[in-house]
Design a protein around this motif. Sequence first.
Motif, short mmCIF file in Angstrom:
data_model
loop_
_atom_site.label_atom_id
_atom_site.label_comp_id
_atom_site.label_asym_id
_atom_site.label_seq_id
_atom_site.Cartn_x
_atom_site.Cartn_y
_atom_site.Cartn_z
N TYR B 144 0.85 -1.21 0.00
CA TYR B 144 0.00 0.00 0.00
C TYR B 144 0.88 1.25 0.00
O TYR B 144 0.65 2.20 -0.74
N VAL B 148 1.30 4.16 -2.95
CA VAL B 148 0.82 5.53 -2.80
C VAL B 148 1.97 6.53 -2.62
O VAL B 148 1.77 7.73 -2.77
N ILE B 154 -3.30 9.88 -9.63
CA ILE B 154 -3.62 8.51 -10.06
C ILE B 154 -3.24 7.51 -8.98
O ILE B 154 -3.97 6.54 -8.71
N LEU B 156 -3.21 8.03 -5.68
CA LEU B 156 -4.19 8.09 -4.59
C LEU B 156 -5.45 7.33 -4.97
O LEU B 156 -5.98 6.54 -4.20
N ARG B 157 -5.91 7.59 -6.18
CA ARG B 157 -7.16 6.98 -6.64
C ARG B 157 -7.04 5.47 -6.70
O ARG B 157 -7.89 4.74 -6.19
N SER B 159 -4.81 3.57 -5.24
CA SER B 159 -4.52 2.96 -3.93
C SER B 159 -5.80 2.67 -3.18
O SER B 159 -5.89 1.67 -2.49
N ILE B 160 -6.79 3.57 -3.30
CA ILE B 160 -8.05 3.34 -2.59
C ILE B 160 -8.67 2.03 -3.06
O ILE B 160 -9.08 1.20 -2.25
N LYS B 161 -8.68 1.82 -4.36
CA LYS B 161 -9.28 0.58 -4.88
C LYS B 161 -8.49 -0.64 -4.44
O LYS B 161 -9.04 -1.64 -3.98
N LEU B 163 -6.49 -0.96 -1.90
CA LEU B 163 -6.61 -1.18 -0.46
C LEU B 163 -7.94 -1.84 -0.12
O LEU B 163 -7.99 -2.80 0.64
N LEU B 164 -9.02 -1.34 -0.73
CA LEU B 164 -10.34 -1.88 -0.41
C LEU B 164 -10.42 -3.36 -0.78
O LEU B 164 -10.87 -4.18 0.03
N VAL B 167 -8.41 -5.33 1.74
CA VAL B 167 -9.03 -5.41 3.06
C VAL B 167 -10.10 -6.50 3.04
O VAL B 167 -10.19 -7.33 3.95
N ILE B 168 -10.89 -6.52 1.97
CA ILE B 168 -11.94 -7.53 1.88
C ILE B 168 -11.34 -8.93 1.81
O ILE B 168 -11.77 -9.85 2.50
N TYR B 237 -1.28 0.04 -12.80
CA TYR B 237 -0.94 1.09 -13.74
C TYR B 237 -0.34 2.30 -13.02
O TYR B 237 0.41 3.07 -13.61
N ALA B 238 -0.69 2.46 -11.73
CA ALA B 238 -0.34 3.69 -11.03
C ALA B 238 1.12 3.84 -10.61
O ALA B 238 1.69 4.91 -10.79
#
Lengths: 113, 496
Positions: B144, B148, B154, B156-157, B159-161, B163-164, B167-168, B237-238
């Motif tokens: 993570y 980030v 790009i 930040l955006r 990383s959110i996906k 990370l989520l 986590v799941i 890609y980020a």
Amino acid sequence: MEILMAFVIGILFMSATYLMLSKSLLRIIVGTGLLSHGAHLLILTMGGLKRGSAPLLGEHADNYTDPLPQALILTAIVISFGVTAFFLVLAYRAYQELGTDNVEEMKGTEPND
Amino acid sequence: MTNLIVLPILIPLLTGAILIFLNKKIVAQRIVAVFSSILTMIAALFIVQKVHNEGIQSLNISSWEAPFGITLVSDMLSALLILTTSIIAFCCLLYSFKSIGEEREKHYYYSVFNFLLVGVNGAFTTGDIFNLFVFFEVMLMSSYVLLVLGGTKIQLRESIKYLLVNVISSALFVIAVAFLYSVVGTLTMAHISERVSQISADGMPGILTVIAVMFLIVFGLKGAIFPLYFWMPGSYYAPPAPVLALFGALLTKVGVYSITRTYTLFFYHDKGFAFQLLSILAILSIVVGVIGAIAYWDVKKIIIYNIIVAVGVILYGVSVMNPASIKGAVYYLIHDMIIKAALFFLVGIIINLTGSANLKKMSGLIGRYPGVGWTFFIASLALAGIPPLSGFVGKLLIVQGGFEGKSFFGAAIVLMSSLLVLFSVMKIFINGFWGQNQTYEGEEKAPVKWLLIAPVILVAISALYGVNSEAILPYIAQAADTLVDPQIYIEAVLKE
């Protein structure tokens, strides 16, 4: 007792799934919180909820509750704390930079800047 | 030296901790990081030799006997994977020096890099299912941060996906472990395997199949198999090139390793449902990956979709589960880690030179950068599996295993996928390196000579790995023996 717990955990998972499918980032994070609560309660339940003393040898009881799931939960709790803290800060930074907390708007094809 | 197998975890851990104190001194950080990665490589070589000579090494942490404490187990598969990981990490460090940028280096880049290696090496070595979860988390948390670090939009955006999703999948891992614990009442992998065979001696009970599928979902999310790969093209890609190479080479492969380990050690009784499901999903991953790889005109995306193809090929080899296909899967796994890292490095150089990832905006690079061009060409041939190079033997064994296991359709898909994989990378070669010579902005500033060292090392290793397959196959065969016959593993750990 386990059956009641199973229902409660099921409701937690249901709420978590519903929240994580929503558009606002904060609701999603609340959903992950509920999901980890559900998972931790599930470890406790699956270890068995039979009556027994707290796992402290000083209690001198005839039987104790299973100490292993409690150790597992303690580990899982701190890990999910760490991840949640990181996630919250990430969401804060993303809100500052991107100017939105709506995940629907978090897309685009801008090049690597 | 009974503690030898803990060194690949311990050295990066201590290095990561030391590097925290050196965060403003970039040169010192680089020296310490390179030194420790060379040490790890030497330790990994020793472990491979020791496992080769003396069989599986297991270490009970603080001398608690096997089912009660945490046990670290190094069989040939994990020893080879750790060696590959440390080689890739070393090359990645060399590449990072000139490409990652001072800002990131000052903000604990090398520290987090080392913690990622702790997680990966730990996940390969552990013999305890919950400890595997913990090492997964070590690896994911570092990933993570690496994803980030730098904080562009790009990153930040995406990383959110990322990370989520993780986590799941981590929550699902905990749930799966809880279910497994309630059925077998133990967490040591060898002991779980023993209990599972006792339970399934008279028919596989449904609950074990359910747990097997849950583990497939968990590790499939980490390893990006169909239909759980959706997060990967965007997230990968980020990050910048060296981080991307590290992710592409190591992270998904840890998921693949975990599927291989759990399916060959715990659930090998369930040939009917779980293995068939694995086989179908592996074939679909190959198909989806190939479609993505030929659809895009973006150099990064093409290689990213090739990861999914490779994951599918390896897992198909595992799902057939005969000696030839398992040998092929192990061989291909190591080959793919090396060659994916090399390809991401090369793609990074191309993007650095042309300032764009779009294939339609570049051409004629071979005139001025023949070194980059021919390295990329050899890497592409190795990826597709052209005979003298490393991709060939693995795919050959997997296809042979598929035919022996009467799984003709899957074997045919693996063969056809090679053709399209070759097409997808040759598309980069033909469009990027051939054609009209043109100049790009910022081209002179790119430190191409230095950046090229890492991919050249990896491509050379890949070529040697292919040419010397006679010498390497005994090691691979030893790894495959343990996977085909879990009894070897159980006896080594529980010492009965």
